[in-house]
Design an enzyme around this catalytic site. Structure first.
Site, PDB file in Angstrom:
ATOM      1  N   HIS A  96       0.856  -1.193   0.000  1.00 23.67           N
ATOM      2  CA  HIS A  96       0.000   0.000   0.000  1.00 23.67           C
ATOM      3  C   HIS A  96       0.890   1.242   0.000  1.00 23.67           C
ATOM      4  O   HIS A  96       1.419   1.649   1.045  1.00 23.67           O
ATOM      5  CB  HIS A  96      -0.913   0.012   1.235  1.00 23.67           C
ATOM      6  CG  HIS A  96      -1.946  -1.064   1.233  1.00 23.67           C
ATOM      7  ND1 HIS A  96      -3.009  -1.056   0.353  1.00 23.67           N
ATOM      8  CD2 HIS A  96      -2.092  -2.170   2.000  1.00 23.67           C
ATOM      9  CE1 HIS A  96      -3.771  -2.115   0.575  1.00 23.67           C
ATOM     10  NE2 HIS A  96      -3.235  -2.813   1.567  1.00 23.67           N
ATOM     11  N   HIS A 106      -0.594  -6.553  -5.278  1.00 32.57           N
ATOM     12  CA  HIS A 106      -0.683  -7.802  -4.523  1.00 32.57           C
ATOM     13  C   HIS A 106      -0.042  -8.903  -5.351  1.00 32.57           C
ATOM     14  O   HIS A 106      -0.130  -8.907  -6.590  1.00 32.57           O
ATOM     15  CB  HIS A 106      -2.144  -8.149  -4.248  1.00 32.57           C
ATOM     16  CG  HIS A 106      -2.391  -9.622  -4.075  1.00 32.57           C
ATOM     17  ND1 HIS A 106      -2.818 -10.421  -5.130  1.00 32.57           N
ATOM     18  CD2 HIS A 106      -2.250 -10.439  -3.008  1.00 32.57           C
ATOM     19  CE1 HIS A 106      -2.929 -11.668  -4.696  1.00 32.57           C
ATOM     20  NE2 HIS A 106      -2.595 -11.711  -3.426  1.00 32.57           N
ATOM     21  N   ASN A 108       1.045 -13.398  -4.883  1.00 30.90           N
ATOM     22  CA  ASN A 108       1.298 -14.575  -4.057  1.00 30.90           C
ATOM     23  C   ASN A 108       1.638 -15.761  -4.946  1.00 30.90           C
ATOM     24  O   ASN A 108       1.195 -15.841  -6.093  1.00 30.90           O
ATOM     25  CB  ASN A 108       0.120 -14.882  -3.128  1.00 30.90           C
ATOM     26  CG  ASN A 108      -1.034 -15.543  -3.845  1.00 30.90           C
ATOM     27  OD1 ASN A 108      -1.040 -16.749  -4.074  1.00 30.90           O
ATOM     28  ND2 ASN A 108      -2.033 -14.752  -4.199  1.00 30.90           N
ATOM     29  N   ARG A 110       2.090 -20.151  -4.259  1.00 33.50           N
ATOM     30  CA  ARG A 110       1.820 -21.126  -3.202  1.00 33.50           C
ATOM     31  C   ARG A 110       1.862 -22.555  -3.750  1.00 33.50           C
ATOM     32  O   ARG A 110       1.723 -22.782  -4.959  1.00 33.50           O
ATOM     33  CB  ARG A 110       0.460 -20.852  -2.558  1.00 33.50           C
ATOM     34  CG  ARG A 110      -0.683 -20.847  -3.559  1.00 33.50           C
ATOM     35  CD  ARG A 110      -1.977 -20.333  -2.952  1.00 33.50           C
ATOM     36  NE  ARG A 110      -3.063 -20.363  -3.925  1.00 33.50           N
ATOM     37  CZ  ARG A 110      -3.310 -19.392  -4.798  1.00 33.50           C
ATOM     38  NH1 ARG A 110      -2.575 -18.301  -4.795  1.00 33.50           N
ATOM     39  NH2 ARG A 110      -4.311 -19.505  -5.658  1.00 33.50           N
ATOM     40  N   HIS A 150       0.928  -5.589 -17.746  1.00 32.46           N
ATOM     41  CA  HIS A 150       0.460  -6.763 -18.475  1.00 32.46           C
ATOM     42  C   HIS A 150       1.525  -7.309 -19.424  1.00 32.46           C
ATOM     43  O   HIS A 150       1.569  -8.522 -19.664  1.00 32.46           O
ATOM     44  CB  HIS A 150      -0.838  -6.441 -19.210  1.00 32.46           C
ATOM     45  CG  HIS A 150      -2.039  -6.494 -18.313  1.00 32.46           C
ATOM     46  ND1 HIS A 150      -2.721  -7.657 -18.061  1.00 32.46           N
ATOM     47  CD2 HIS A 150      -2.644  -5.530 -17.570  1.00 32.46           C
ATOM     48  CE1 HIS A 150      -3.717  -7.421 -17.215  1.00 32.46           C
ATOM     49  NE2 HIS A 150      -3.681  -6.138 -16.910  1.00 32.46           N
ATOM     50  N   GLY A 263      -6.234 -21.843  11.081  1.00 33.06           N
ATOM     51  CA  GLY A 263      -5.586 -21.475  12.335  1.00 33.06           C
ATOM     52  C   GLY A 263      -4.286 -20.737  12.157  1.00 33.06           C
ATOM     53  O   GLY A 263      -3.409 -20.789  13.021  1.00 33.06           O
ATOM     54  N   ARG A 265      -1.810 -17.300  11.690  1.00 32.79           N
ATOM     55  CA  ARG A 265      -1.635 -16.144  12.565  1.00 32.79           C
ATOM     56  C   ARG A 265      -2.477 -14.970  12.039  1.00 32.79           C
ATOM     57  O   ARG A 265      -2.251 -14.481  10.933  1.00 32.79           O
ATOM     58  CB  ARG A 265      -0.160 -15.752  12.620  1.00 32.79           C
ATOM     59  CG  ARG A 265       0.153 -14.594  13.554  1.00 32.79           C
ATOM     60  CD  ARG A 265       1.665 -14.432  13.681  1.00 32.79           C
ATOM     61  NE  ARG A 265       2.007 -13.375  14.610  1.00 32.79           N
ATOM     62  CZ  ARG A 265       2.325 -12.130  14.247  1.00 32.79           C
ATOM     63  NH1 ARG A 265       2.343 -11.806  12.959  1.00 32.79           N
ATOM     64  NH2 ARG A 265       2.645 -11.222  15.146  1.00 32.79           N
TER      65      ARG A 265
END
Length: 310
Positions: A96, A106, A108, A110, A150, A263, A265
């Protein structure tokens, strides 16, 4: 080195690289690091930069969690995996900026593994997949910035097939969409999930290509816009539009839901939210204003094709 160790090593190196580059770009605040442990298994390394000269808040988080049962958000599209053991590794970041002319971004990447018996990617019974991507959320958009973003995404996808960029660009438009507002979160980028049809090595290569392309996609935009002068008008509009970011992350984002259900953080999960936000009841920008111009960008568009016709 096992496949999980290879993915983990890459993600930790990527976190180091991105944080070092953002610190250099900001020229002020350093990232504060906290390591955490998850009671049910695993943990992570959270890094947050606050009140910098360029970045008002930036979070770059690594996590590696595991357990005996996948949370509902992870099995909604794969009901056959309910009750499976799992491992989930990922790097997630949200930036930000302070200047309203610099877009929020943003990214990510994974890796998930699930199995009824042994949640290891080296196990024959395991089901694994990669996911990730990135998207750009401008407040005062510039076409050249969108095109650059892009083009970087397309370049990262190119070695994996001519249709890969178009496929995952479309997925991004569909995923980062606020249905209750009838608008996209920003100008899109890439989004992929459940990637395993290429086999492990090629899928892992693709995840790395996307992770490695984030800085070349984003930093030139930051460098071009960070010294642009602005007034309270632009700042107030930025804070108002940040509310849309909050709406998406709390209502639709599967990563947020997975983290909370598994669960993880809470502070690390919710670091994606902007530090300051304003909501204004039924506010509408003045017709023909720079603020109203944003609405032309908040819809799925074929940016690179449009650029060819200009």
């Amino acid at each position: 080195m096992t496949t999980v160790e290879r993915v983990k090593t890459y993600l930790l190196q990527l976190q180091d690289q991105i944080c070092a580059s953002l610190e250099k770009e900001d020229g002020g605040q350093l990232f504060r690091e906290e390591t955490w442990q998850r009671e049910a298994g695993g943990g992570g390394r959270t890094r947050v930069q606050e009140q910098g000269a360029v970045f008002e808040q930036a979070g770059v988080n690594f996590s590696h969690v595991f357990g005996d049962r996948l949370p509902p958000s992870a099995t909604a599209a794969r009901p056959e995996l309910a009750g499976c053991q799992f491992q989930a590794l990922g790097l997630s970041l949200v930036i930000h900026p302070r200047n309203p002319y610099v877009p929020t971004s943003h990214a990510n990447v994974r890796f998930f593994i699930a199995s009824k018996e042994d949640a290891s990617a080296d196990s024959e019974s395991a089901i694994w997949w990669f996911g990730g991507g990135y998207d750009l959320t401008p407040y005062y958009p510039f076409m050249e910035d969108v095109i650059h973003w892009h083009k970087a995404a397309r370049t990262a996808c190119k070695p994996f097939g001519d249709k890969v960029y178009a496929r995952y660009k479309k997925c991004c438009d569909e995923y980062f969409y606020l249905r209750h507002r009838n608008e996209t979160r920003g100008v899109g980028g890439l989004f992929f999930d459940d990637l395993n049809e290429w086999g492990f090595e090629r899928s892992f290569d693709f995840m790395q290509a996307i992770g490695n392309s984030y800085l070349p996609a984003y930093l030139p935009i930051v460098q071009h816009r960070k010294l642009t002068e602005y007034t309270d008008r632009e700042r107030n509009f930025q804070l108002y539009r940040r509310g849309r970011y909050v709406e998406f992350n709390l209502v639709y984002d599967r990563g947020t839901l997975f983290g909370l259900q598994s669960g993880g953080r809470t502070e690390s999960i919710l670091m994606s939210l902007p530090p300051v936000v304003n909501w204004r009841y039924n506010w509408q920008p003045e017709a023909g204003s720079a603020e109203a111009e944003l609405t032309r960008y908040l819809m799925p568009r074929e940016w690179l094709q449009e650029n060819k016709m200009r």
